[in-house]
Design an enzyme around this catalytic site. Structure first.
Site, PDB file in Angstrom:
ATOM      1  N   GLU A  67      41.863  25.085  34.178  1.00  0.00           N
ATOM      2  CA  GLU A  67      41.217  25.661  35.345  1.00  0.00           C
ATOM      3  C   GLU A  67      39.720  25.455  35.225  1.00  0.00           C
ATOM      4  OE1 GLU A  67      42.255  29.822  35.530  1.00  0.00           O
ATOM      5  OE2 GLU A  67      40.727  30.376  34.083  1.00  0.00           O
ATOM      6  N   LYS A  79      33.653  35.876  40.845  1.00  0.00           N
ATOM      7  CA  LYS A  79      33.930  34.666  40.059  1.00  0.00           C
ATOM      8  C   LYS A  79      35.249  34.091  40.543  1.00  0.00           C
ATOM      9  CE  LYS A  79      35.292  34.439  35.570  1.00  0.00           C
ATOM     10  NZ  LYS A  79      35.117  34.585  34.118  1.00  0.00           N
TER      11      LYS A  79
END
Length: 157
Positions: A67, A79
């Site tokens: 990721e 985030k």
């Protein structure tokens, strides 16, 4: 097919202290023992462009995937990470995004929210059954427990 799932947890710590955990790579240190055998930082230091490789326990949906952190907003305390290699992308997802928000509630409490946003390729709709908030709620609970155990308590509201 596009979709979103979201859930939240109230934490009795200041939002700035929660963001110090969720807005950095410290969250990986907190969740590794409980949820992952290993997380490797392939590139970066926790800012936009950082690439993580997450390894899963035997019997999980897949062995590992990568990721990439795509958003870190220290002002809004947001985030976001996108699956960038393997895992969900191999299962027909065009997008598998995790968003963490820290929302101030009072001087000494906040809400931590996780949102899973996904988009599946045509013909892969059956894989929507693999979209779940359960592991991410576990991250929020582990983060909450860590914060409560490690936060310097200030005068209560």
């Amino acid at each position: 097919m596009h979709g979103k799932l979201s859930s939240k947890v109230t934490v009795n710590v200041p939002a700035s202290e929660a963001w110090d955990l969720y807005g950095t790579l410290k969250l990986a240190d907190v969740v590794i023992p409980e949820f992952f055998p290993k997380i490797d930082v392939l590139k970066g230091d926790g800012e936009v462009g950082t690439v993580l490789k997450l390894f899963f326990n035997p019997g999980a949906l897949f062995y590992a995937f990568e990721e990439t952190i795509v958003t870190v907003d220290n002002t809004k305390m947001i985030k976001e990470t996108d699956a960038s290699k393997g895992g969900y992308l191999d299962m027909g997802f065009n997008l598998y995004r995790i968003r963490y928000d820290v929302i101030p509630k009072t001087r000494n409490s906040c809400i931590t929210r996780v949102t899973v946003e996904y988009d599946l390729k045509e013909g892969w709709i059956y894989n929507t059954s693999h979209v779940s908030l359960l592991p991410f709620m576990g991250f929020l609970r582990a983060g909450s427990a860590y914060l409560l155990a490690n936060t310097k308590r200030k005068t209560s509201d």
